[in-house]
Design an enzyme around this catalytic site. Structure first.
Site, PDB file in Angstrom:
ATOM      1  N   THR A   1     -30.978 -29.420 -26.943  1.00 29.19           N
ATOM      2  CA  THR A   1     -30.115 -29.442 -28.129  1.00 29.19           C
ATOM      3  C   THR A   1     -29.407 -28.101 -28.307  1.00 29.19           C
ATOM      4  O   THR A   1     -29.964 -27.042 -27.995  1.00 29.19           O
ATOM      5  CB  THR A   1     -30.923 -29.771 -29.395  1.00 29.19           C
ATOM      6  OG1 THR A   1     -31.966 -28.801 -29.564  1.00 29.19           O
ATOM      7  CG2 THR A   1     -31.553 -31.145 -29.274  1.00 29.19           C
ATOM      8  N   GLU A   2     -28.201 -28.157 -28.810  1.00 35.02           N
ATOM      9  CA  GLU A   2     -27.368 -26.963 -28.944  1.00 35.02           C
ATOM     10  C   GLU A   2     -27.159 -26.528 -30.386  1.00 35.02           C
ATOM     11  O   GLU A   2     -26.729 -25.396 -30.635  1.00 35.02           O
ATOM     12  CB  GLU A   2     -26.009 -27.222 -28.284  1.00 35.02           C
ATOM     13  CG  GLU A   2     -26.115 -27.542 -26.798  1.00 35.02           C
ATOM     14  CD  GLU A   2     -24.778 -27.921 -26.195  1.00 35.02           C
ATOM     15  OE1 GLU A   2     -23.784 -28.014 -26.976  1.00 35.02           O
ATOM     16  OE2 GLU A   2     -24.707 -28.129 -24.971  1.00 35.02           O
ATOM     17  N   HIS A   3     -27.435 -27.407 -31.332  1.00 36.25           N
ATOM     18  CA  HIS A   3     -27.240 -27.058 -32.736  1.00 36.25           C
ATOM     19  C   HIS A   3     -28.116 -27.966 -33.587  1.00 36.25           C
ATOM     20  O   HIS A   3     -28.703 -28.938 -33.097  1.00 36.25           O
ATOM     21  CB  HIS A   3     -25.764 -27.202 -33.140  1.00 36.25           C
ATOM     22  CG  HIS A   3     -25.179 -28.560 -32.803  1.00 36.25           C
ATOM     23  ND1 HIS A   3     -25.374 -29.672 -33.599  1.00 36.25           N
ATOM     24  CD2 HIS A   3     -24.417 -28.965 -31.752  1.00 36.25           C
ATOM     25  CE1 HIS A   3     -24.760 -30.703 -33.066  1.00 36.25           C
ATOM     26  NE2 HIS A   3     -24.170 -30.307 -31.938  1.00 36.25           N
TER      27      HIS A   3
ATOM     28  N   GLY B   1     -40.572 -29.490 -29.632  1.00 39.21           N
ATOM     29  CA  GLY B   1     -40.208 -28.614 -30.738  1.00 39.21           C
ATOM     30  C   GLY B   1     -41.235 -28.713 -31.839  1.00 39.21           C
ATOM     31  O   GLY B   1     -42.387 -29.090 -31.612  1.00 39.21           O
TER      32      GLY B   1
ATOM     33  N   ASP C   1     -41.953 -29.524 -36.321  1.00 37.43           N
ATOM     34  CA  ASP C   1     -41.827 -30.639 -37.271  1.00 37.43           C
ATOM     35  C   ASP C   1     -40.367 -30.932 -37.599  1.00 37.43           C
ATOM     36  O   ASP C   1     -40.003 -32.083 -37.845  1.00 37.43           O
ATOM     37  CB  ASP C   1     -42.595 -30.307 -38.555  1.00 37.43           C
ATOM     38  CG  ASP C   1     -44.095 -30.180 -38.313  1.00 37.43           C
ATOM     39  OD1 ASP C   1     -44.593 -30.842 -37.384  1.00 37.43           O
ATOM     40  OD2 ASP C   1     -44.753 -29.411 -39.033  1.00 37.43           O
TER      41      ASP C   1
ATOM     42  N   SER D   1     -43.564 -23.943 -35.215  1.00 45.83           N
ATOM     43  CA  SER D   1     -44.300 -22.938 -35.978  1.00 45.83           C
ATOM     44  C   SER D   1     -45.618 -23.476 -36.508  1.00 45.83           C
ATOM     45  O   SER D   1     -46.650 -22.794 -36.433  1.00 45.83           O
ATOM     46  CB  SER D   1     -43.434 -22.441 -37.145  1.00 45.83           C
ATOM     47  OG  SER D   1     -42.215 -21.890 -36.672  1.00 45.83           O
ATOM     48  N   THR D   2     -45.613 -24.693 -37.059  1.00 46.65           N
ATOM     49  CA  THR D   2     -46.843 -25.250 -37.631  1.00 46.65           C
ATOM     50  C   THR D   2     -47.319 -26.492 -36.880  1.00 46.65           C
ATOM     51  O   THR D   2     -48.517 -26.728 -36.762  1.00 46.65           O
ATOM     52  CB  THR D   2     -46.631 -25.623 -39.110  1.00 46.65           C
ATOM     53  OG1 THR D   2     -45.527 -26.531 -39.212  1.00 46.65           O
ATOM     54  CG2 THR D   2     -46.330 -24.386 -39.935  1.00 46.65           C
TER      55      THR D   2
ATOM     56  N   ARG E   1     -42.128 -16.440 -41.363  1.00 50.01           N
ATOM     57  CA  ARG E   1     -41.299 -16.703 -42.541  1.00 50.01           C
ATOM     58  C   ARG E   1     -42.058 -17.516 -43.585  1.00 50.01           C
ATOM     59  O   ARG E   1     -41.797 -17.367 -44.786  1.00 50.01           O
ATOM     60  CB  ARG E   1     -40.020 -17.445 -42.142  1.00 50.01           C
ATOM     61  CG  ARG E   1     -40.216 -18.861 -41.619  1.00 50.01           C
ATOM     62  CD  ARG E   1     -38.889 -19.436 -41.145  1.00 50.01           C
ATOM     63  NE  ARG E   1     -38.960 -20.830 -40.760  1.00 50.01           N
ATOM     64  CZ  ARG E   1     -39.272 -21.247 -39.552  1.00 50.01           C
ATOM     65  NH1 ARG E   1     -39.585 -20.362 -38.600  1.00 50.01           N
ATOM     66  NH2 ARG E   1     -39.294 -22.536 -39.263  1.00 50.01           N
TER      67      ARG E   1
END
Length: 487
Positions: free
Chosen positions: A188-190, A214, A216, A259-260, A329
């Protein structure tokens, strides 16, 4: 008692330098070390023995479920056998088939719900027997219809620590190749690239499933693209809140690289990429509840994990502005929102689930083949059939909506436990993945100290509901079908 499976093939083969009795049935591959003969000699095969191999705990006996065999391959061997039984390496004669060994790749279960790929190589006394074993195992694997053969893979190179592409290429792609799974990979690019591609361009009929690499957020993109496409293809208006969602025709696999990785952790029990890849290869599946969010007859989004208003919603909103920080974050946004201590005054209406098994405070956890999910899904299906026959009578039997007014720090609707490495039990440990209900958690206005104690309990392995404080701060109930809120 379950009837034992008939043995399809039994032979005496060699593993390294030891002789083993090896048997294959429709459900098990078993190899047991022979103790009677100290020196190995090539044995003649035997077939259709009526006895059934028992799973033993001794180190010399191993059993692998056929459903957890990944693949089998023939090995090229340049070896011969002398009359005295010893093995000597020789040159392969021209035109002679010396493929007398085969390797079986299978799933090895480890601790903490992790899986690993293991292999064992069997050496046969003759090439014809080797070929028979390879063909027999491949026939059993081909009979497993739940296994995917072609997958559409989306990789988010920016999720988590930006290791998604490397994780797929180094850990996942080799396993897919070994298992004979072909893939079409899109990086994916965006943002919303995968969602938009699934909605309009993807030729879904060519694939047996969709895999996202990736976190969630990437899984959310896949859900929004695939479910939206299923509704449009099925003639369902996504903007109509009263419409029942049509299930997707394709299964979705998750390779955790975020991340999670809450979705992966709550469904598989681990956020390990190899474990997830192996579950995909063997065709494991787990149904999940999906809820839709609407406002003024306009579709907003789908949710499979947590609908959060208040504290958790504020944390996610603030953390999106700090994606450059990576997983840290969430900590910074969490501290910021905790110190702000915003509360929201409003009204929450929900329809209590009736006649179902399980409560939000059960000690049991949802697992594959969950009895609670099966019972509640059957109950919901029966209600749906009655609703089509007599709409008015069914509405009366559902009961009345409950309304709660007050000041809230957080309003959460959990469709799964929402467990992750930082919160091993999750926000709602007893929430089920596919029982047609959501667990409503209302955190009323309280002091910062009490709210901090509430948050810290989610990081422990103890059940949060065991504490008396939870009664004072939280209201928990299980609702069916829908939840409504207003400011």
């Amino acid at each position: 008692m379950e009837r034992p499976s008939r043995l399809l093939l039994v032979s005496e083969l060699r593993v390294r330098n030891s002789a083993y009795d090896v048997s294959l049935s429709r459900s098990l591959l078993t190899w047991k070390r022979r103790t009677s003969s100290p020196v190995y000699h090539p044995f003649r095969p035997r077939f259709c023995v009526p006895s059934f191999p028992r799973r033993q705990a001794s180190g010399g006996c191993h059993s692998v479920s056929v459903s957890e065999i990944l693949s089998v391959r023939e090995e090229e061997e340049e070896s011969g056998c002398r009359d005295d039984g010893s093995w000597k390496q020789i040159k392969e004669s021209e035109g002679k088939d010396c493929r007398q060994a085969f390797t079986v790749l299978y799933v090895e279960r480890c601790q903490q719900h992790r899986w690993r790929s293991a292999e064992v190589t069997f050496t046969c006394p003759e090439a014809a027997l080797c070929q028979r074993w390879v063909n027999s195992i491949r026939e059993q694997l081909a009979a497993i219809t739940s296994r995917p053969k072609q997958l559409l893979v989306y990789i988010n190179p920016f999720s988590g620590k930006r290791h998604g592409k490397r994780i797929y290429e180094q850990k996942v792609a080799p396993l897919f190749a070994q298992a004979g799974v072909t893939t079409h990979v899109i990086v994916t690019e965006h943002a919303n690239h995968a969602r938009d591609h699934l909605r309009t361009e993807a030729e879904l009929k060519k694939f047996d499933g969709v895999v996202c690499v990736g976190g969630d957020g990437m899984f959310s993109e896949i859900i929004h693209g695939l479910i939206w496409r299923s509704q449009i293809d099925g003639g369902v208006d996504p903007n109509c809140a009263d419409e029942s969602l049509l299930p997707c025709s394709l299964r979705i696999g998750i390779i955790p690289a975020g991340s999670t990785d809450c979705i992966c952790f709550a469904t598989v029990g681990s956020n390990d990429p190899v474990t997830s890849a192996l579950h995909i290869i063997v065709g494991d599946s787990q149904p999940m509840d999906v809820c839709s969010v609407h406002h003024n007859n306009t579709f907003l989004r789908y949710s499979v994990s947590l609908l959060g208003y208040g504290f958790y919603g504020d944390v996610l909103t603030d953390s999106e502005r700090k994606r450059w920080m990576g997983p840290a974050r969430y900590d910074l946004s969490g501290v910021k929102m905790f110190l702000t201590h915003h509360y929201y005054e409003g009204t929450v209406s929900y329809l209590p689930a009736r006649g179902i098994m399980g409560t939000p405070r059960d000690a049991s956890r949802c697992r594959s083949g969950c009895v609670v999910c099966q019972h509640n899904r059957r109950l919901i299906s029966e209600k749906a059939e009655r609703y089509q026959v007599d709409e008015e009578a069914d509405r009366e039997s559902e009961g009345e909506w409950k309304t709660i007014r007050g000041k809230f720090l957080a309003i959460n609707a959990a469709s799964m436990s929402c467990a992750c490495p930082r919160s091993p039990k999750g926000l709602s440990p007893a929430a089920h993945l596919a029982d047609g209900t959501t667990d409503l958690i209302l955190v009323r206005k309280c002091s910062r100290f009490d709210f901090l104690r509430h948050l810290l309990r989610h990081t422990s392995k103890d059940d949060q509901s065991a504490e008396q404080l939870d009664q004072a701060v939280c209201t928990r109930d299980r609702g069916a079908d829908s939840v409504r809120g207003s400011d």
